[in-house]
Scaffold this motif. Structure first.
Motif, PDB file in Angstrom:
ATOM      1  N   GLN A 153       0.824  -1.207   0.000  1.00 24.40           N
ATOM      2  CA  GLN A 153       0.000   0.000   0.000  1.00 24.40           C
ATOM      3  C   GLN A 153       0.858   1.258   0.000  1.00 24.40           C
ATOM      4  O   GLN A 153       0.634   2.180  -0.769  1.00 24.40           O
ATOM      5  CB  GLN A 153      -0.864   0.015   1.270  1.00 24.40           C
ATOM      6  N   TYR A 160       1.425   6.150  -7.147  1.00 21.81           N
ATOM      7  CA  TYR A 160       0.343   6.987  -7.676  1.00 21.81           C
ATOM      8  C   TYR A 160       0.701   8.472  -7.627  1.00 21.81           C
ATOM      9  O   TYR A 160       0.264   9.240  -8.484  1.00 21.81           O
ATOM     10  CB  TYR A 160      -0.979   6.698  -6.958  1.00 21.81           C
ATOM     11  N   TYR A 204      -1.826  10.057 -15.407  1.00 18.12           N
ATOM     12  CA  TYR A 204      -2.890   9.078 -15.108  1.00 18.12           C
ATOM     13  C   TYR A 204      -4.107   9.217 -16.020  1.00 18.12           C
ATOM     14  O   TYR A 204      -4.656   8.219 -16.499  1.00 18.12           O
ATOM     15  CB  TYR A 204      -3.318   9.196 -13.640  1.00 18.12           C
ATOM     16  N   SER A 263      -6.606   6.425 -17.847  1.00 15.27           N
ATOM     17  CA  SER A 263      -7.905   6.160 -17.224  1.00 15.27           C
ATOM     18  C   SER A 263      -9.084   6.705 -18.023  1.00 15.27           C
ATOM     19  O   SER A 263     -10.139   6.079 -18.098  1.00 15.27           O
ATOM     20  CB  SER A 263      -7.906   6.749 -15.817  1.00 15.27           C
ATOM     21  N   ARG A 283     -17.210   3.660 -16.955  1.00 16.37           N
ATOM     22  CA  ARG A 283     -17.347   4.777 -16.007  1.00 16.37           C
ATOM     23  C   ARG A 283     -18.686   5.501 -16.207  1.00 16.37           C
ATOM     24  O   ARG A 283     -19.401   5.772 -15.247  1.00 16.37           O
ATOM     25  CB  ARG A 283     -16.181   5.745 -16.258  1.00 16.37           C
ATOM     26  N   PRO A 315     -11.670   5.556  -4.147  1.00 20.11           N
ATOM     27  CA  PRO A 315     -10.794   6.721  -4.132  1.00 20.11           C
ATOM     28  C   PRO A 315     -11.107   7.589  -5.367  1.00 20.11           C
ATOM     29  O   PRO A 315     -11.421   7.068  -6.418  1.00 20.11           O
ATOM     30  CB  PRO A 315      -9.400   6.089  -4.253  1.00 20.11           C
ATOM     31  N   VAL A 338     -11.385  12.108 -12.326  1.00 17.99           N
ATOM     32  CA  VAL A 338     -11.920  11.859 -13.676  1.00 17.99           C
ATOM     33  C   VAL A 338     -13.447  11.767 -13.688  1.00 17.99           C
ATOM     34  O   VAL A 338     -14.077  11.991 -14.726  1.00 17.99           O
ATOM     35  CB  VAL A 338     -11.355  10.570 -14.347  1.00 17.99           C
ATOM     36  N   ASP A 341      -8.889  10.453  -1.287  1.00 19.20           N
ATOM     37  CA  ASP A 341      -7.770   9.683  -1.832  1.00 19.20           C
ATOM     38  C   ASP A 341      -6.576   9.865  -0.883  1.00 19.20           C
ATOM     39  O   ASP A 341      -6.516  10.835  -0.134  1.00 19.20           O
ATOM     40  CB  ASP A 341      -7.399  10.167  -3.242  1.00 19.20           C
ATOM     41  N   LEU A 342      -5.633   8.912  -0.953  1.00 15.20           N
ATOM     42  CA  LEU A 342      -4.477   8.994  -0.061  1.00 15.20           C
ATOM     43  C   LEU A 342      -3.227   9.514  -0.773  1.00 15.20           C
ATOM     44  O   LEU A 342      -2.182   9.665  -0.160  1.00 15.20           O
ATOM     45  CB  LEU A 342      -4.200   7.602   0.550  1.00 15.20           C
ATOM     46  N   SER A 343      -3.358   9.815  -2.054  1.00 14.89           N
ATOM     47  CA  SER A 343      -2.195  10.311  -2.791  1.00 14.89           C
ATOM     48  C   SER A 343      -2.301  11.817  -3.008  1.00 14.89           C
ATOM     49  O   SER A 343      -3.242  12.303  -3.644  1.00 14.89           O
ATOM     50  CB  SER A 343      -2.095   9.598  -4.150  1.00 14.89           C
ATOM     51  N   MET A 402      -2.322  12.623  -6.801  1.00 19.20           N
ATOM     52  CA  MET A 402      -3.613  12.416  -7.477  1.00 19.20           C
ATOM     53  C   MET A 402      -4.575  13.547  -7.093  1.00 19.20           C
ATOM     54  O   MET A 402      -5.276  14.094  -7.954  1.00 19.20           O
ATOM     55  CB  MET A 402      -4.209  11.056  -7.093  1.00 19.20           C
ATOM     56  N   ASN A 443      -7.041   7.982   4.392  1.00 23.98           N
ATOM     57  CA  ASN A 443      -6.982   6.558   4.093  1.00 23.98           C
ATOM     58  C   ASN A 443      -8.406   6.006   4.010  1.00 23.98           C
ATOM     59  O   ASN A 443      -9.223   6.249   4.908  1.00 23.98           O
ATOM     60  CB  ASN A 443      -6.212   5.841   5.209  1.00 23.98           C
ATOM     61  N   ALA A 444      -8.671   5.275   2.955  1.00 22.14           N
ATOM     62  CA  ALA A 444     -10.022   4.722   2.741  1.00 22.14           C
ATOM     63  C   ALA A 444     -10.501   3.907   3.942  1.00 22.14           C
ATOM     64  O   ALA A 444     -11.698   3.854   4.224  1.00 22.14           O
ATOM     65  CB  ALA A 444     -10.013   3.844   1.494  1.00 22.14           C
ATOM     66  N   ASP A 491     -14.349   3.273  -7.512  1.00 26.25           N
ATOM     67  CA  ASP A 491     -13.836   2.848  -8.815  1.00 26.25           C
ATOM     68  C   ASP A 491     -12.343   2.570  -8.760  1.00 26.25           C
ATOM     69  O   ASP A 491     -11.551   3.416  -8.355  1.00 26.25           O
ATOM     70  CB  ASP A 491     -14.174   3.872  -9.908  1.00 26.25           C
ATOM     71  N   LEU A 492     -12.008   1.351  -9.134  1.00 29.54           N
ATOM     72  CA  LEU A 492     -10.613   0.921  -9.268  1.00 29.54           C
ATOM     73  C   LEU A 492      -9.823   1.177  -7.991  1.00 29.54           C
ATOM     74  O   LEU A 492      -8.665   1.599  -8.038  1.00 29.54           O
ATOM     75  CB  LEU A 492      -9.957   1.639 -10.462  1.00 29.54           C
ATOM     76  N   LEU A 534      -6.902  -2.357  -2.049  1.00 28.64           N
ATOM     77  CA  LEU A 534      -6.993  -2.045  -0.620  1.00 28.64           C
ATOM     78  C   LEU A 534      -7.124  -3.315   0.220  1.00 28.64           C
ATOM     79  O   LEU A 534      -8.004  -4.136  -0.037  1.00 28.64           O
ATOM     80  CB  LEU A 534      -8.191  -1.127  -0.371  1.00 28.64           C
TER      81      LEU A 534
HETATM   82  C1  LIG Z   1      -6.355   3.012 -10.025  1.00 28.05           C
HETATM   83  S1  LIG Z   1      -6.467   4.513  -9.122  1.00 28.05           S
HETATM   84  C2  LIG Z   1      -8.213   4.853  -9.280  1.00 28.05           C
HETATM   85  C3  LIG Z   1      -8.526   6.324  -9.137  1.00 28.05           C
HETATM   86  C4  LIG Z   1      -9.943   6.703  -9.583  1.00 28.05           C
HETATM   87  N1  LIG Z   1     -10.927   6.083  -8.754  1.00 28.05           N
HETATM   88  C5  LIG Z   1     -10.159   6.358 -11.041  1.00 28.05           C
HETATM   89  O1  LIG Z   1     -10.935   5.440 -11.340  1.00 28.05           O
HETATM   90  O2  LIG Z   1      -9.544   6.995 -11.895  1.00 28.05           O
HETATM   91  C6  LIG Z   1      -6.310   3.949  -7.455  1.00 28.05           C
HETATM   92  C7  LIG Z   1      -6.350   5.087  -6.455  1.00 28.05           C
HETATM   93  O3  LIG Z   1      -6.411   4.549  -5.128  1.00 28.05           O
HETATM   94  C8  LIG Z   1      -5.723   5.448  -4.276  1.00 28.05           C
HETATM   95  N2  LIG Z   1      -5.436   4.743  -3.018  1.00 28.05           N
HETATM   96  C9  LIG Z   1      -4.628   3.693  -2.832  1.00 28.05           C
HETATM   97  N3  LIG Z   1      -4.660   3.304  -1.542  1.00 28.05           N
HETATM   98  C10 LIG Z   1      -5.522   4.142  -0.902  1.00 28.05           C
HETATM   99  C11 LIG Z   1      -5.980   4.234   0.440  1.00 28.05           C
HETATM  100  N4  LIG Z   1      -5.569   3.400   1.383  1.00 28.05           N
HETATM  101  N5  LIG Z   1      -6.884   5.204   0.740  1.00 28.05           N
HETATM  102  C12 LIG Z   1      -7.318   6.062  -0.214  1.00 28.05           C
HETATM  103  N6  LIG Z   1      -6.909   6.014  -1.490  1.00 28.05           N
HETATM  104  C13 LIG Z   1      -6.017   5.058  -1.844  1.00 28.05           C
HETATM  105  C14 LIG Z   1      -4.510   5.833  -5.096  1.00 28.05           C
HETATM  106  O4  LIG Z   1      -3.880   6.986  -4.624  1.00 28.05           O
HETATM  107  C15 LIG Z   1      -5.137   6.011  -6.474  1.00 28.05           C
HETATM  108  O5  LIG Z   1      -5.556   7.335  -6.667  1.00 28.05           O
END
Ligand SMILES: C[S@@+](CC[C@H](N)C(=O)[O-])C[C@H]1O[C@@H](n2cnc3c(N)ncnc32)[C@H](O)[C@@H]1O
Length: 221
Positions: free
Chosen positions: A12, A19, A26, A30, A38, A57, A62, A81-83, A86, A108-109, A135-136, A141
């Motif tokens: 993670q 990310y 990105y 995406s 979507r 997240p 998008v 989101d945690l990034s 992003m 954090n989610a 989404d995604l 997680l």
């Molecule tokens: C594949 S991207 C998807 C982003 C968006 N939902 C999309 O569909 O374009 C995965 C996202 O999960 C976020 N992420 C990863 N671990 C996370 C966590 N523990 N809490 C919140 N966000 C997290 C990443 O920062 C990243 O932005």
């Protein structure tokens, strides 16, 4: 061969660093690759003007333009989101489009539950939301089942939850590539789990030549 478990705590941390860097490009990946899934997923949220929708997240935001088709700058979009990277891209979209109803939160989610929502709510933000879009994210997680439970717990009665993600039962080169690029697993029984938690469960797993699914459901009470 070493088996990588995307979604462990160690992975993670690495994923967030990844990310942060990927955020700059990105949208190129995406936006076009998941566009059809979507758009369908967001229509399944069944949101109306004035609703509150939580996106977890939210990545680079998008989805915001699709939410706005229904909200037209009313209600609330809560993007978590945690990034930082992003979220910085998401902030650019909010500013460029003069969105008035978006709240971006670095969190954090795993922390988002009823208590978190109670602390977060105020005159503007309700404790419960009308719709949640994951989404995604759940594929990357570790505590994805808890997160699904928490998301349902913060929905209003009859609120909607929609999940867009990957499900490939058999291992394949394609699956390995998706795991590598997305830093997540592709064989988690996410929609199967959702099915046991909601009413009106619907599934379309035909997107992107199969593998990408949109699953939705309604909270009964
Ligand atoms: C594949 S991207 C998807 C982003 C968006 N939902 C999309 O569909 O374009 C995965 C996202 O999960 C976020 N992420 C990863 N671990 C996370 C966590 N523990 N809490 C919140 N966000 C997290 C990443 O920062 C990243 O932005």
């Amino acid at each position: 061969m070493e088996t990588k478990m995307y979604g462990t705590e160690e992975a993670q941390k690495k994923a967030i660093t990844y990310y942060d860097k990927l955020s700059v490009i990105y949208d190129f990946i995406s936006n076009w690759y998941y566009k059809k899934a979507r758009k369908f997923a967001i229509s399944e949220l069944k949101i109306n003007k004035g609703n509150t929708v939580l996106n977890l997240p939210c990545g680079t935001g998008v989805n915001f333009k699709y939410f706005q088709k229904f909200l037209q700058n009313s209600g609330n979009i809560i993007g978590i989101d945690l990034s930082n990277g992003m979220l910085a891209q998401a902030k650019k979209k909010v500013e460029a489009n003069n969105y008035k109803n978006v709240q971006l939160i670095l969190e954090n989610a795993t922390k988002i539950d009823q208590d978190w929502m109670t602390d977060f709510s105020n005159d503007k933000f309700p404790v419960k939301v009308d719709a949640v879009f994951c989404d995604l994210g759940l594929s990357g997680l570790p505590e994805w089942e808890n997160i699904v439970d928490n998301m349902i717990s913060i929905l209003k009665p009859k609120g909607r939850i929609v999940i867009l993600d990957w499900y490939l039962e058999e291992s394949s080169l394609r699956g390995d590539f998706v795991k590598w690029i997305g830093k997540g697993e592709v064989n988690r029984p996410i929609y199967q789990y959702l099915k046991t938690k909601v009413v009106d469960f619907q599934l379309d797993d035909s997107f992107n030549f199969g593998g990408v699914f949109v699953a939705s459901g309604t909270k009964l009470v």
